[in-house]
Structures are given as C-alpha cells and as structure tokens.
Write an enzyme that holds these catalytic residues in place. Structure first.
Site, PDB file in Angstrom:
ATOM      1  CE  LYS A  22      -4.145  -5.787  -0.550  1.00  0.00           C
ATOM      2  NZ  LYS A  22      -4.907  -4.669  -1.107  1.00  0.00           N
ATOM      3  CG  ASP A  45      -2.009  -1.130   1.044  1.00  0.00           C
ATOM      4  OD1 ASP A  45      -2.401  -1.408  -0.116  1.00  0.00           O
ATOM      5  OD2 ASP A  45      -2.411  -1.725   2.045  1.00  0.00           O
ATOM      6  NE  ARG A  49      -2.663  -0.423   8.073  1.00  0.00           N
ATOM      7  CZ  ARG A  49      -3.883  -0.054   8.436  1.00  0.00           C
ATOM      8  NH1 ARG A  49      -4.092   1.158   8.897  1.00  0.00           N
ATOM      9  NH2 ARG A  49      -4.893  -0.891   8.321  1.00  0.00           N
ATOM     10  N   PRO A  67     -20.757  -6.738 -17.775  1.00  0.00           N
ATOM     11  CG  PRO A  67     -22.222  -8.564 -17.652  1.00  0.00           C
ATOM     12  CD  PRO A  67     -22.192  -7.053 -17.621  1.00  0.00           C
ATOM     13  CG  ASN A  68     -18.522  -6.000 -23.850  1.00  0.00           C
ATOM     14  OD1 ASN A  68     -18.031  -6.975 -24.411  1.00  0.00           O
ATOM     15  ND2 ASN A  68     -18.361  -4.753 -24.280  1.00  0.00           N
ATOM     16  CG  ASP A 116      -7.229  -5.811  -3.701  1.00  0.00           C
ATOM     17  OD1 ASP A 116      -8.360  -6.156  -4.053  1.00  0.00           O
ATOM     18  OD2 ASP A 116      -6.987  -5.245  -2.612  1.00  0.00           O
ATOM     19  CB  THR A 124     -13.808  -6.113   6.345  1.00  0.00           C
ATOM     20  OG1 THR A 124     -12.740  -5.504   5.646  1.00  0.00           O
ATOM     21  CG2 THR A 124     -13.758  -7.608   6.128  1.00  0.00           C
TER      22      THR A 124
HETATM   23  O1  C5P Z   1      -2.355  -2.762   6.744  1.00  0.00           O
HETATM   24  P1  C5P Z   1      -3.342  -3.885   6.757  1.00  0.00           P
HETATM   25  O2  C5P Z   1      -2.754  -5.224   7.159  1.00  0.00           O
HETATM   26  O3  C5P Z   1      -4.597  -3.534   7.518  1.00  0.00           O
HETATM   27  O4  C5P Z   1      -3.723  -4.026   5.215  1.00  0.00           O
HETATM   28  C1  C5P Z   1      -4.701  -4.908   4.760  1.00  0.00           C
HETATM   29  C2  C5P Z   1      -4.825  -4.807   3.287  1.00  0.00           C
HETATM   30  O5  C5P Z   1      -5.933  -5.609   2.883  1.00  0.00           O
HETATM   31  C3  C5P Z   1      -5.096  -3.407   2.766  1.00  0.00           C
HETATM   32  O6  C5P Z   1      -4.501  -3.325   1.476  1.00  0.00           O
HETATM   33  C4  C5P Z   1      -6.601  -3.354   2.655  1.00  0.00           C
HETATM   34  O7  C5P Z   1      -7.045  -2.478   1.678  1.00  0.00           O
HETATM   35  C5  C5P Z   1      -6.923  -4.786   2.252  1.00  0.00           C
HETATM   36  N1  C5P Z   1      -8.271  -5.242   2.545  1.00  0.00           N
HETATM   37  C6  C5P Z   1      -8.811  -5.256   3.813  1.00  0.00           C
HETATM   38  N2  C5P Z   1     -10.088  -5.726   4.005  1.00  0.00           N
HETATM   39  C7  C5P Z   1     -10.796  -6.161   2.959  1.00  0.00           C
HETATM   40  C8  C5P Z   1     -10.257  -6.163   1.672  1.00  0.00           C
HETATM   41  C9  C5P Z   1      -8.965  -5.696   1.504  1.00  0.00           C
HETATM   42  O8  C5P Z   1      -8.166  -4.876   4.775  1.00  0.00           O
HETATM   43  N3  C5P Z   1     -12.004  -6.647   3.164  1.00  0.00           N
END
Ligand code: C5P
Length: 239
Positions: A33, A10, A215, A67-68, A60, A123
């Site tokens: 990612k 990130d 992080r 769809p197209n 990600d 989430t």
């Molecule tokens: O820093 P951290 O471990 O919280 O990062 C989690 C990563 O997963 C981030 O890139 C966040 O955008 C991603 N993510 C998430 N929850 C989701 C989908 C993706 O935390 N449901």
C-alpha cells in the site's frame, strides 16, 4: 480473498522503502500500500518503480473533490497500472461514478481497471465527532452502512472498513462486495494507536477480502518472518 496481506509502506522516502524491501527475498512478489505520506514525497515514480520490481499496489490516496477533478485524477492513476485505489464516499455518488469513469478511461484496452473502493467513516472518527463535526445524526454504524450502500450504487467494488464492520456491510451489499480491512494485529503483538484491532485469523473468519498490515511488519526486527507469520495466519495455513 487475496492470499497476500497488503503491507502498508508508511515511509517518507524511497530510500526507506528500499532498506525495508531488501529484507525480503528478491523473487517474492508483494502486495503493498502506497499512501499519501510516500506518494506526496516521491510522486508517481515510486509506483512505477514498485511495479517494475513486480509488486502489486493499493494506491491509498482517498480522493475527495468535485466529480470532474476526481475523474481526471483517476484517469492518470489508471495509467500507473495499480491494482486498487480509493475515494471518500463522502464525496457523493456522482463523484464516485466519475472516479470509476476516469479509471475506465485511463486503462489500456484489454486491461482491467484498478479495483475502486471507498472510505466510509475513517476509523479515527468517533461517533461523538461525527455528530458534532459532520452534523450526521445517526449512529456511526448506520453512517458506515449508508456510505457502503452509496458506494455499491455508484458501481464501486467495495469499501475500506474495520473488520468489525464487515458483517454489517455484508448484510446490506452484494456477495462480491470487497471489504478491505486495516487495523490488523497478529496475536500477541503491539496494538500501537489502533483502537479496534483483530487478528489475521479473525479477519479471515469474519470475511475480509483484503487485510492491510503496517507496523507489525514494517517495525519488526525481522520483517520477512513477521510477514510470513501474518500471511500464514491470514490464509489459514497455520491451522
Ligand atoms: O501500522 P498499521 O497496521 O496500524 O497501519 C495500518 C495502515 O492502514 C496505515 O497505513 C493506516 O493509515 C491505514 N488505515 C487505517 N485505518 C483506516 C484506513 C487506513 O489504519 N480506516
């Protein structure tokens, strides 16, 4: 289960990624990612460069369109040779089928198309928000389960979900269904803005297929050591 935790890159520029990656031994092949932040600043070139360095990639970008359009976009994504990519299940079964078809079209003969997974409910969405904003009048759990079933019906490999939803999803989908789980925090680390977190050890016990860790590794004073600790805990080597 993949033995390497997926590191969420990130960052907003290639320079930032470079100064992060120099902290790892150059021969260490990572699973990273690349999300919207980095991709929209640096474009597909960042993916090609990370691949040249020998890393595996979860792209990600959470596609959600007709769809197209999704099919055509996925044809291009497949050409980048990433290992995993995703769409929003809210785009519907037809859109998910089109995404899969696009990936297959864009993959070179003899190679495997990227693993395609779906985001169910983000989430960051609470049950109250889902009821109000999306007018979905079932529980959040029910909605997540339904989206997972739709993804399975469309032929997708799995979903992105909270580790706390894995059991529920596993009860309603096939045994190979992929559950890729972010929101991971090694025991004793800072939770940040994540609300429902689990440790790498718990994620393994719960049955996550992949974990995504941002992080706790990217902001660590010694990222390689933090990575090694998470990796050991995730693969059960610390037992
Ligand atoms: O820093 P951290 O471990 O919280 O990062 C989690 C990563 O997963 C981030 O890139 C966040 O955008 C991603 N993510 C998430 N929850 C989701 C989908 C993706 O935390 N449901």
């Amino acid at each position: 289960m993949s033995l390497r935790p997926i590191i969420a890159l990130d960052f907003s520029s290639r320079e930032e990624v470079e100064s992060f990656l120099v902290k790892f031994p150059s021969e260490e092949s990572l699973f990273v990612k690349v999300g919207m932040e980095l991709f929209y600043q640096e474009g597909p070139e960042i993916v090609r460069w990370l691949k040249e360095l020998g890393h595996s990639i979860f792209l990600d970008l959470k596609l959600h369109d007709i769809p197209n359009t999704v099919e055509k976009a996925m044809t291009g994504i497949a050409k980048l040779g990433v290992e995993i990519t995703n769409v929003h299940a809210a785009g519907g079964i037809q859109m998910m089928e089109a995404a899969k078809a696009g990936l297959e079209k864009g993959t070179n003969p003899g190679e495997n198309p990227p693993v395609l997974i779906a985001v169910t409910q983000l989430t960051s969405t609470s049950e109250t928000q889902m009821h109000h904003d999306q007018l979905i009048n079932v529980s959040l759990k029910e909605s997540v389960r339904h989206y997972a079933k739709c993804a399975e019906q469309a032929g997708l490999a799995g979903v992105v979900c909270s580790a706390l939803e894995v059991e529920e999803i596993r009860n309603t989908t096939n045994e190979h269904f992929v559950c890729l789980t972010p929101g991971i925090r090694p025991s004793g680390s800072d939770v940040g803005d994540q609300k429902r977190v689990v440790t790498p050890n718990d994620a393994r016990t719960i049955g996550s297929t992949y974990i995504v860790v941002g992080r706790p590794i990217t902001q660590a004073s010694d990222p390689y050591q933090a990575y090694t600790t998470v990796k050991k805990e995730w693969s059960g080597e610390n037992k």
